[in-house]
Design a protein around this motif. Structure first.
Motif, mmCIF file in Angstrom:
data_model
loop_
_atom_site.group_PDB
_atom_site.id
_atom_site.type_symbol
_atom_site.label_atom_id
_atom_site.label_comp_id
_atom_site.label_asym_id
_atom_site.label_seq_id
_atom_site.Cartn_x
_atom_site.Cartn_y
_atom_site.Cartn_z
ATOM 1 N N ALA A 1 -6.417 2.360 13.121
ATOM 2 C CA ALA A 1 -7.177 1.173 12.731
ATOM 3 C C ALA A 1 -8.646 1.485 12.498
ATOM 4 N N ARG A 2 -9.126 2.611 13.014
ATOM 5 C CA ARG A 2 -10.553 2.891 12.977
ATOM 6 C C ARG A 2 -10.931 4.034 12.041
ATOM 7 N N ALA A 3 -10.050 5.020 11.876
ATOM 8 C CA ALA A 3 -10.409 6.216 11.110
ATOM 9 C C ALA A 3 -10.165 6.012 9.620
ATOM 10 N N PRO A 4 -10.955 6.638 8.763
ATOM 11 C CA PRO A 4 -10.685 6.595 7.323
ATOM 12 C C PRO A 4 -9.276 7.113 7.033
ATOM 13 N N THR A 5 -8.589 6.478 6.109
ATOM 14 C CA THR A 5 -7.213 6.859 5.802
ATOM 15 C C THR A 5 -6.894 6.553 4.352
ATOM 16 N N THR A 6 -5.981 7.318 3.805
ATOM 17 C CA THR A 6 -5.489 7.059 2.440
ATOM 18 C C THR A 6 -3.962 7.112 2.413
ATOM 19 N N PRO B 1 -14.626 -6.179 8.999
ATOM 20 C CA PRO B 1 -15.434 -5.046 9.472
ATOM 21 C C PRO B 1 -14.682 -4.143 10.460
ATOM 22 N N LEU B 2 -13.892 -4.758 11.347
ATOM 23 C CA LEU B 2 -13.175 -3.991 12.359
ATOM 24 C C LEU B 2 -12.108 -3.093 11.728
ATOM 25 N N LEU B 3 -11.411 -3.626 10.715
ATOM 26 C CA LEU B 3 -10.311 -2.895 10.077
ATOM 27 C C LEU B 3 -10.700 -2.446 8.664
ATOM 28 N N ARG B 4 -11.956 -2.096 8.492
ATOM 29 C CA ARG B 4 -12.456 -1.736 7.165
ATOM 30 C C ARG B 4 -11.653 -0.602 6.524
ATOM 31 N N HIS B 5 -11.367 0.443 7.283
ATOM 32 C CA HIS B 5 -10.682 1.601 6.704
ATOM 33 C C HIS B 5 -9.230 1.290 6.305
ATOM 34 N N PRO B 6 -8.427 0.659 7.170
ATOM 35 C CA PRO B 6 -7.081 0.281 6.738
ATOM 36 C C PRO B 6 -7.081 -0.649 5.530
ATOM 37 N N PHE B 7 -8.021 -1.612 5.503
ATOM 38 C CA PHE B 7 -8.061 -2.531 4.364
ATOM 39 C C PHE B 7 -8.486 -1.816 3.086
ATOM 40 N N ASP B 8 -9.399 -0.859 3.184
ATOM 41 C CA ASP B 8 -9.765 -0.069 2.003
ATOM 42 C C ASP B 8 -8.550 0.681 1.466
ATOM 43 N N SER C 1 8.698 -3.041 -3.710
ATOM 44 C CA SER C 1 8.008 -4.104 -2.990
ATOM 45 C C SER C 1 7.275 -3.472 -1.814
ATOM 46 N N CYS C 2 5.984 -3.792 -1.667
ATOM 47 C CA CYS C 2 5.144 -3.156 -0.646
ATOM 48 C C CYS C 2 4.410 -4.187 0.197
ATOM 49 N N VAL C 3 4.354 -3.936 1.494
ATOM 50 C CA VAL C 3 3.599 -4.797 2.405
ATOM 51 C C VAL C 3 2.113 -4.462 2.326
ATOM 52 N N SER C 4 1.300 -5.495 2.174
ATOM 53 C CA SER C 4 -0.149 -5.347 2.208
ATOM 54 C C SER C 4 -0.679 -6.274 3.306
ATOM 55 N N SER C 5 -1.740 -7.012 3.055
ATOM 56 C CA SER C 5 -2.302 -7.929 4.060
ATOM 57 C C SER C 5 -2.923 -9.135 3.397
ATOM 58 N N LEU C 6 -2.698 -10.304 3.980
ATOM 59 C CA LEU C 6 -3.297 -11.522 3.449
ATOM 60 C C LEU C 6 -4.818 -11.485 3.544
ATOM 61 N N ALA C 7 -5.348 -10.639 4.425
ATOM 62 C CA ALA C 7 -6.802 -10.523 4.557
ATOM 63 C C ALA C 7 -7.455 -9.985 3.290
ATOM 64 N N LEU C 8 -6.676 -9.436 2.370
ATOM 65 C CA LEU C 8 -7.223 -8.941 1.110
ATOM 66 C C LEU C 8 -7.373 -10.054 0.079
ATOM 67 N N GLU D 1 -2.885 -1.312 -3.533
ATOM 68 C CA GLU D 1 -2.639 -2.407 -4.469
ATOM 69 C C GLU D 1 -3.107 -2.047 -5.874
ATOM 70 N N ALA D 2 -4.234 -1.372 -5.978
ATOM 71 C CA ALA D 2 -4.745 -0.984 -7.298
ATOM 72 C C ALA D 2 -3.771 -0.048 -7.998
ATOM 73 N N ARG D 3 -3.164 0.860 -7.252
ATOM 74 C CA ARG D 3 -2.189 1.762 -7.864
ATOM 75 C C ARG D 3 -0.957 0.999 -8.346
ATOM 76 N N LEU D 4 -0.518 0.048 -7.561
ATOM 77 C CA LEU D 4 0.623 -0.759 -7.983
ATOM 78 C C LEU D 4 0.286 -1.562 -9.234
ATOM 79 N N ARG D 5 -0.877 -2.183 -9.265
ATOM 80 C CA ARG D 5 -1.266 -3.011 -10.404
ATOM 81 C C ARG D 5 -1.378 -2.199 -11.695
ATOM 82 N N SER D 6 -1.740 -0.934 -11.580
ATOM 83 C CA SER D 6 -1.902 -0.095 -12.770
ATOM 84 C C SER D 6 -0.573 0.478 -13.258
ATOM 85 N N SER D 7 0.486 0.245 -12.495
ATOM 86 C CA SER D 7 1.802 0.775 -12.857
ATOM 87 C C SER D 7 2.533 -0.172 -13.802
#
Length: 211
Positions: free
Chosen positions: A76-81, A130-137, A103-110, A143-149
């Protein structure tokens, strides 16, 4: 249908596997540790694979009709891709293997939060994001990759997930904000993902789902 499920040992992934088998689908659960899958079924194949290995992902997807991803960031805290990179491998493999549906799970917070209460919006904006900035990024990049597909993707955005039982009753909105969305169980999130696999209205769309 023949379904490949990634993130099959997580709370939502386990529900996807179990409910898909109950519905009569053939399921391949793609996991890092096959011994973590306790469920046994004649139509269940447990396949060892690393979602960050393009070869493993392609081998898992070949011969299936659809892909379901319940992957989430490992920290939840470390940068991730991990979500971005894993879905990138999935999309490339699907193109090569002739598989169209994902079909992929994302988050309503987006979402924009326009129809949520003021307290909920303030909490999301000033605490959760702010707390989950890295997971949300990571999820935004996914989502951007899915939208471009050009494939038949669905982005599923749940609010806070619980371990409650499957009710089979929930609200959802397609490409529009869902009002008063606060919680949903992982069981009903899985139910909604499976229910929408054949729903053409959810193809190349964002689905917000909650009680």
């Amino acid at each position: 249908m023949r379904l490949a499920v990634f993130g099959a040992t997580g709370g939502t992934g386990e529900q996807l596997v179990e409910q898909a088998l109950q519905a009569g689908h053939a399921v391949t659960a793609v996991v890092r540790r096959p011994e973590a899958v306790k469920l046994q079924h004649a139509r269940l194949t447990v396949r060892r694979g690393d979602v960050l290995d393009a070869g493993d992902v392609e081998a898992a997807i070949a011969g299936h009709d659809a892909v379901l991803s319940a992957l989430g960031p490992r920290s939840a805290r470390a940068p991730t891709t991990i979500c971005r990179d894993a879905v990138g491998h999935m999309l490339a493999a699907m193109e090569r293997c002739g598989v169209r549906r994902i079909s992929c799970v994302s988050s309503l917070a987006l979402g924009d939060g326009a129809l949520q209460s003021w307290p909920a919006r303030l909490f999301m904006r000033h605490v959760l994001q702010p707390l989950l900035r890295h997971p949300f990024d990571d999820l935004r990049a996914m989502e951007a990759r899915l939208r471009s597909s050009s494939l038949e993707w669905t982005i599923v955005r749940p609010p806070r997930l619980t371990n409650g039982r499957r009710l089979g009753r929930y609200r959802y909105a397609i490409d529009t904000p869902l009002a008063r969305a606060t919680t949903i169980s992982r069981a009903d999130l899985a139910d909604s993902m499976l229910a929408h696999l054949d729903d053409r209205a959810t193809v190349r769309a964002v689905v917000e789902v909650a009680y």
